[in-house]
Each structure stands twice: as C-alpha cells, then as structure tokens.
Scaffold this active site. Structure first.
Site, PDB file in Angstrom:
ATOM      1  N   GLU A 116      28.649 -78.962  41.353  1.00 27.85           N
ATOM      2  CA  GLU A 116      28.753 -80.349  41.793  1.00 27.85           C
ATOM      3  C   GLU A 116      28.162 -80.620  43.177  1.00 27.85           C
ATOM      4  O   GLU A 116      27.742 -81.739  43.460  1.00 27.85           O
ATOM      5  CB  GLU A 116      30.230 -80.772  41.786  1.00 27.85           C
ATOM      6  CG  GLU A 116      30.836 -80.888  40.408  1.00 27.85           C
ATOM      7  CD  GLU A 116      30.155 -81.938  39.555  1.00 27.85           C
ATOM      8  OE1 GLU A 116      29.846 -83.029  40.067  1.00 27.85           O
ATOM      9  OE2 GLU A 116      29.909 -81.653  38.368  1.00 27.85           O
ATOM     10  N   SER A 393      79.197 -88.949  -1.485  1.00 33.69           N
ATOM     11  CA  SER A 393      80.572 -88.461  -1.328  1.00 33.69           C
ATOM     12  C   SER A 393      80.889 -87.966   0.075  1.00 33.69           C
ATOM     13  O   SER A 393      82.060 -87.714   0.385  1.00 33.69           O
ATOM     14  CB  SER A 393      80.843 -87.339  -2.337  1.00 33.69           C
ATOM     15  OG  SER A 393      80.835 -87.851  -3.658  1.00 33.69           O
TER      16      SER A 393
END
Length: 680
Positions: A116, A393
C-alpha cells in the site's frame, strides 16, 4: 492507541522496527534509462507541488478536527457468551477486533506497507513520487486507474471522508494526512490503519480479516495468508476470497511478487507460495454456537438497548446457557429426528420432520439449552419459542393439578367409560374416545395419568371446570390463549414449547413460578454493567399440590407411557403428548433441577406416521438431553414439603395400605396428610 508524540530531530526521518529492510541502491547504469523520464516530469512535479500547497490553505477550512481521534471510538463487536464462558455469537455492522501494533505479526505489517505504501516511513503523509506516477497513468488512460494514496491518506479517508473519487475529496484527504503526520507518530498511524481499514466481507482491521477469511487470529497467519490480506484494501469486494477466490489468488500473487522483488523473500519461497491454493474458512457465518438461542438473545438485547446500539457498542452479554448441555441437546435432537425421518421414508412419506427442544434451570429459571430446528441457516424460525402447536396429552397434568389443588388425592377414583356431551342443538353430541378405543372402568387418577387415558381426563376437567384449569395454567406460565372447553383436556389449544416447559418446571420447584430468562448480565465496552438479571418468583401452586403432581408424573415413567426413561435410573418425571393423526409428538418432563421439553413434527402439519407417539418420536431426544443434565445439575430425589406423606397405595383401587405393603399394583405415593377419600 498511544497518543504520545515521539520526539525527533529536525530533518530526520522517523523510522520503525516494522519497516522493511532498506533496499540496496541500484547501479548508475540502471538509472540512466529513467533519467529522461525524470527530466520530463520535473515540470509536472513543480505544478503538482504548487497545486497541493495552494490547496492546503483552500481546503483546510471545512475539514473535520483530527483532535477527535483522542476520543474516537469506532463501532465494535457485541459478543454473547455461555455461562461457562464459551463464545456463542457476535453482533456487528463492522467487525473490528483492535490489536496493538506490537501484537500484529511483522510479516503482515511488512506485506501491507510494501503493498500500500512502500515509502510510508519516508514521507510526511503525501508521496509526491506516487502522485506523479498515478497522475501520469490516469492521464494516459483518461480515467482514475491508479491511486496514490498513502497509508495516512487512506486512514484520513476511512475516518473522516467519503470514498468518492473527486479532486475535492483527494485534496481534503491529503491535507488531513499531513495533519495526522504532524500530530501522531508513524507507528500510531499504522496501528490505527491496521485496525480500521476495510478488508471486505464485513472485516474491519487485520484481526477481523484473519478471523473471517481464515478462521484464525492474526498471529497465526502464514506469509501467504498475510499477502492475501495485504492485497485486500485496494478493492475489498472485488478481491474477497469468499466471493472471487481466483481473483483473490491473482492479487495475492502480485503482492508476493512485490515482496520477492523487494528482497523480502527468496525466489524459491516466492515460487512455492504462489503455488499454494487459497484456502478460506467459508464456514465463518456458521460458527455461531446455539444459533437459535443466540437469535433469541439478540431479540431481547434489541428490546433492551436498540438494534443500532447492539451492533455498534461492543456489549459483552453473559447468558444462562450451558454449552455442555447445548451440545448434548443438539446431538440428541438431531439423532432422534434423523431416525424418525428414516422411518418416514420407509413408509413412503416425503415430508421432512422438524424438532425443537429447550431446557430450563428449575431453581433459577435460566435457559440452559435451546434447539429451534434442524438447521438455523436454512430455517431460522424458532420452533421452541415461536411455533404454537397443540400439546396433546402433555397438557393433562394441568387438569390433574387443578383437581389436586382443590383437595383431590392421586388415589381418587374416576371412571374410564364411554361418555357423550351435548354441544348445542346444532352441533349435536361430542363423543370422545381413548387412544386405544378401549375402556378400563374405574381407576385412580394416578393410573389414568400414567396411561394417558382421555376419558378420565375429560371427566375430571368437567368436574373441576375448564376456566379453573385455564387460570391455573396461566399462573404456571402458559401465556397463549386457551379455549375453556372440554377438549382442553386433550391439549387442543395451541401453546409454545417454551411456555409449556417453563410451566412444568413449577411442579419441580414446589409450586414456585420463576419466569424463564436467557441473559444473565450485560456490560458495555468500558466494562460498566448495564444489566443484571433478577429472576422474578411467585407462588403459583401450593408446595403440596406441586409435589403430588410431580410424584404422579414420576408414575408416567415408572408405570406408564414414559417407560423408556426407566433405563436412566434417575429421579425423573414427565408426560408424553401425541396429537390427532400423529401430527405432533412431545415429551415434557423434569428432574429435581432441570426441566426439558422436546417436540417433533412437520412444519406443514403433515402426520409423521402411525404409532409415532411422544414416547416413540420425542422421548429418545429427551433422554439423551437429560442424561447430560444430571451431569451439570446432579440431583438424587424430589423434595417432599411439609403437609404430605408417602404411603403405600393400590394403583387399582386407590386404597391406602398399612405397614410396608409391597407387591404388584402397589406404589408408594405422596398424599396430603388427612387426605380425603373421594370418587366420581
């Protein structure tokens, strides 16, 4: 970031141990070829320099104040942890994991600088040579084909400016970079850059990039991986190895070539490294542990602090979840539903079954484990907390609890014989039936619940009153709307597994209702605690009623439909649940310290198959989960509060026997002292 400015002598360049070795000077003969080019750019250099000096004053008026860096707080990651300190998940818009420069590998730092900004330690924020080179190439291409932004300029743009390619923005960027260089050291600027720059796929900073792309920390990166990360800032989306692996490899190899030419690596190393494939961690997004639970926590946090704050402010969220129990539940649930799926395929059923499960700490109300489905990333709908299904149930214990609370004993007799109810002049008669369409005549409440007989449950509900049962269920934690009619005894009103399991926990907790919760504490990025759980307790049932119902539910396992759980040889209680046409199968139960519920079914209500009852299709996952629950919450027996006594009782006649009676059909059951003997 350290804010102390390093002193330096006038005219000397600030250097760092992170800088690349100084390049050997090239020979005079090699430079002859470039002299003409340099002479041709002298005029351009002078013009550019003049423009920059003039622009400094013209554009410095409306720029942000870089003194703000002293108090700059970038958005950070909020993290969710289990009760045993396992990282479960993260929430972020921009994933940042800041590292001090000393913790970032030198090879990564060098790769970034060489890629860079090769002259980073030699300029004062602006690289004039780079600008001239880029300007020449842009003019020749008649477009912005090459940038000349230094690391300082890129940092200025990241922190203060937009990324549009305009001369105005570029000039502002240069001015800000110059100001940064005046106030901060090179190493401070570099540290900020390496922690703030965007590397693609949601990663801000090198540590996050290492984690997202390779599933490791920055200090574990290879040189090849460092080169790939260094290649990213130029075009993060374009070169993301998760999106364009081939382009990412080409770009990585360009960086490696630069390192070779700069004599950072040998030619042999270069040739070896460029041959390496790009191997990324594509499963990063799936690294969330307990994803349904984490999503549940996210919703609670959004309600607490707001979505924007959650994703930016870096909260540490401690939860109630046990990672050990969660792992066991996930394995047990998937093993169970996979076996069901095989059985369905053998029956030529094409539907795909789903599952849900949840465990709650009886003593605190904390959620210990949660499964909301088979695959969160394919179906994030949480079937444990969001799906409303008929409990079948498994709702019956609330009917029996209402009767016990009114003074009945589990030795009370009730009839299991055919019965019909008038539904009004137009609806005619309702004639319910038992699961096996058989009738056993007179039986105790305990045996009726043990064997999940429908007719006794309906008769009992008729005696107690549907409204009474609805009110009791609400006290225990059932928040869903329940229809106060006689079919309620068969579990026809829909509820969530979350509320059903939390209601069962009341039976194990001697009648104390503790609202379930998932978040134990929350601290902000500065370590300040902003939330601490305070479990809400209330007496929902008398201790005697809760203990007797819990004892009756142990009978479901000892003597009834939950018999497969006997092999655990542990103090457990629970109830099976199966809905009409086998659309749902459930088992909900508890030990003295942990309550767990399991549901199995199809999202579209397709029947899972004849015979796939709660004991067959759900109980195996419950057993697999509860075996681990006993390891993390060991317990030996259920407590018996004052006011109850354990007596030998005939399971058939309900007669309380004397002495140490033993034999078939005799159980030692909890009854109230001076319990009334009643029958239908």
């Amino acid at each position: 970031m350290t804010q102390t400015k390093q002193k330096q002598e006038p005219g000397k360049v600030r250097r760092s141990r992170y800088q690349m070795p100084v390049r050997p000077k090239k020979s005079r003969r090699k430079l002859v070829g470039v002299n003409v080019v340099l002479l041709g750019t002298v005029t351009v250099s002078a013009v550019v320099t003049g423009i920059l000096i003039g622009a400094f004053f013209a554009f410095s008026r409306d720029l942000p104040q870089i003194e703000g860096l002293k108090t700059f707080k970038p958005s950070t990651v909020s993290r969710v942890y289990s009760s045993d300190d396992v990282l479960l998940g993260e929430f972020f818009e921009e994933k940042r994991d800041p590292l001090p420069l000393s913790k970032i590998p030198r090879k990564l730092i060098s790769a970034v600088i060489e890629t860079e900004d090769q002259n980073f330690y030699d300029h004062t924020g602006i690289d004039l040579r780079g600008i001239i080179r880029a300007l020449y190439r842009d003019i020749m291409a008649r477009d912005f084909v090459e940038g000349a932004s230094t690391i300082s300029q890129q940092l200025a743009r990241t922190l203060f400016l937009k990324s549009d390619k305009t001369m105005h923005r570029k000039t502002q960027e240069a001015v800000l970079a110059f100001q940064l260089e005046r106030r901060y050291t090179k190493d401070e600027i570099l540290e900020l850059y390496l922690n703030q720059v965007y590397f693609g796929s949601g990663a801000y900073g090198v540590e996050s990039a290492a984690n997202i792309f390779f599933g490791k920390s920055a200090d574990q990166l290879t040189l090849s991986e460092c080169a790939l990360i260094a290649a990213m800032p130029k075009a993060p989306s374009r070169y993301s190895p998760l999106i364009n692996p081939d382009l990412a490899k080409d770009r990585r190899n360009q960086v490696l070539k630069t390192l070779w030419r700069r004599e950072y690596i040998s030619k042999k190393e270069y040739e070896t490294l460029i041959a390496e494939p790009v191997v990324t961690d594509k499963g990063f997004r799936r690294k969330i542990k307990a994803p349904y639970f984490v999503e549940h926590v996210k919703k609670e946090m959004e309600a607490m602090v707001g979505t924007a704050q959650l994703y930016k402010n870096g909260y540490t969220i401690r939860t109630t979840l046990s990672s050990e129990l969660q792992d066991a539940m996930e394995k047990a649930a998937e093993k169970n539903v996979a076996a069901l799926e095989k059985r369905m395929k053998r029956r030529k059923k094409k539907a795909s079954p789903q599952t849900a499960a949840i465990s709650i700490d009886v003593e605190t109300g904390g959620v210990l484990a949660m499964v909301g489905g088979r695959n969160f990333f394919k179906s994030p709908f949480n079937r444990a907390t969001q799906a409303k299904r008929q409990p079948g149930s498994s709702f019956k214990p609330f009917v029996y609890a209402a009767a016990i609370d009114k003074g009945s004993g589990q030795n009370r007799l009730i009839m299991d014989t055919p019965i019909s109810y008038s539904m009004g002049t137009r609806a005619g008669l309702w004639t319910p039936d038992n699961y096996d369409r058989q009738y056993e005549g007179q039986m105790t409440l305990r045996r009726a619940l043990d064997h999940s007989r429908n007719i006794p449950a309906i008769r009992l509900l008729d005696k107690v009153g549907p409204s009474e049962v609805v009110a009791l269920a609400a006290r225990l934690g059932i928040k869903s709307n329940l229809e106060p009619n006689l079919s309620l005894a068969l579990g026809t009103s829909v509820v969530t597994l979350y509320e059903l399991t939390s209601a069962y926990a009341v039976f194990a907790a001697n009648g104390v209702r503790i609202a379930p919760y998932a978040i134990e504490s929350v601290t902000d990025r500065s370590g300040r605690q902003i939330f601490k759980a305070a479990p809400r307790k209330q007496n929902a049932l008398s201790p005697q009623t809760a203990a007797i119902v819990a004892d009756m539910l142990t009978g479901v396992i000892k003597e009834g439909t939950g018999w497969p759980a006997r092999k655990m040889n542990k103090p457990v209680a629970g109830k099976t649940g199966t809905t009409d046409q086998y659309k749902d199968a459930l088992f909900v139960g508890f030990s003295p310290r942990v309550a767990t519920g399991v549901w199995v079914g199809c999202d579209d209500n397709t029947p899972i198959g004849s015979g796939e009852t709660g004991a067959e299709a759900a109980l195996p996952a419950w057993i697999g989960t509860m075996e681990t629950a006993f390891k993390i919450r060991p317990s030996e027996k259920f407590t018996e509060p004052p006011g109850v006594v354990r007596v030998p009782m005939s399971l058939w006649s309900g007669q309380v026997l004397s002495g140490e009676a033993k034999g078939p059909g005799i159980v030692w059951a909890l009854v109230r002292k001076s319990a009334p003997e009643d029958s239908e």
